[in-house]
Design a protein around this motif. Structure first.
Motif: not given
Length: 232
Positions: A178-187, A189-200
């Motif tokens: 994801g490219d937003a904190p809401t994406d990372l929080a969602s990941a 919360g689901a115990d999934v590896t959270a990856a930050a995409a910087l290109w967008g």
């Protein structure tokens, strides 16, 4: 933003772990597609139609990216009636949305390697599927889930849980980009590896402050994390 990119991509111990990933869950806007010019135009037209003259507060809207449109209207104190013209204009302008350089190649390679791909987006599901279809990307994804198709949209984990359920993949075998904190929080919360995409991403500092497990500076960095699935 891209300076010194590659030594950074491999700095987390998480990336050197032997975990075999079987699925990738993508946010849509700011990760797969650069839709911000089109989004800004649709937002301005909807604002003019419903609210009236004056400058539409699009920069504030962008700060809430990843959330469902009705939630953003409530947070910003704008009329919910803006949704209808916003959605109408978004459909009309869909062919002008850009796919980020390198994304289609990455999706194709991940498919060839046997990974299962899904989209979990702040958009409504029907609109997300329509956009991906217009852009020729829909066949790469096994499932495309919108915020209107889960009980609670991001930052709740529901949409990521739903993606994993549909893909038939456990949380430890998946990564969410994801490219937003809401994406990372969602990941997270689901115990999934959270990856930050910087290109967008338009707020790199805010995204990194959300504590991603992995930082990706360009789409191709994802291929390092996702070798071929054994036996596929």
């Amino acid at each position: 933003m891209t300076t010194g990119s590659h030594h950074h991509a491999g700095t987390t111990s998480e990336q050197r772990s032997p975990v075999s990933r079987h699925a990738v869950v993508f946010d849509l806007d700011g990760v797969v597609v650069d839709s911000f010019a089109v989004m800004g135009e649709a937002f301005s037209l909807a604002y003019a139609e419903v609210v009236g003259p004056g400058e539409a507060p699009f920069e504030e809207y962008r700060r809430h990216q990843g959330r469902y449109f009705p939630d953003i209207m409530r947070i910003m104190g704008l009329p919910p009636e803006m949704e209808e013209p916003f959605v109408r204009e978004s459909y009309r302008l869909a062919r002008h949305v850009q796919v980020y350089d390198g994304v289609a190649d990455v999706l194709r390679t991940l498919n060839e390697r046997g990974l299962r791909l899904a989209v979990a987006t702040g958009k409504a599901g029907e609109r997300a599927r329509s956009l991906l279809d217009v852009l020729g990307l829909l066949p790469y994804f096994a499932h495309v889930i919108g915020s209107d198709e889960v009980p609670r949209p991001k930052p709740a984990p529901d949409i990521v849980h739903r993606a994993l359920e549909l893909l038939g993949v456990p949380a430890e075998r998946a990564v969410m980009i994801g490219d937003a904190p809401t994406d990372l929080a969602s990941a997270q919360g689901a115990d999934v590896t959270a990856a930050a995409a910087l290109w967008g991403c338009h707020d790199v500092t805010g995204l990194l402050a959300a504590g991603p497990d992995i930082v990706l500076r360009r789409p191709a960095d994802l291929l390092v994390l996702c070798p071929a699935v054994p036996g596929r």
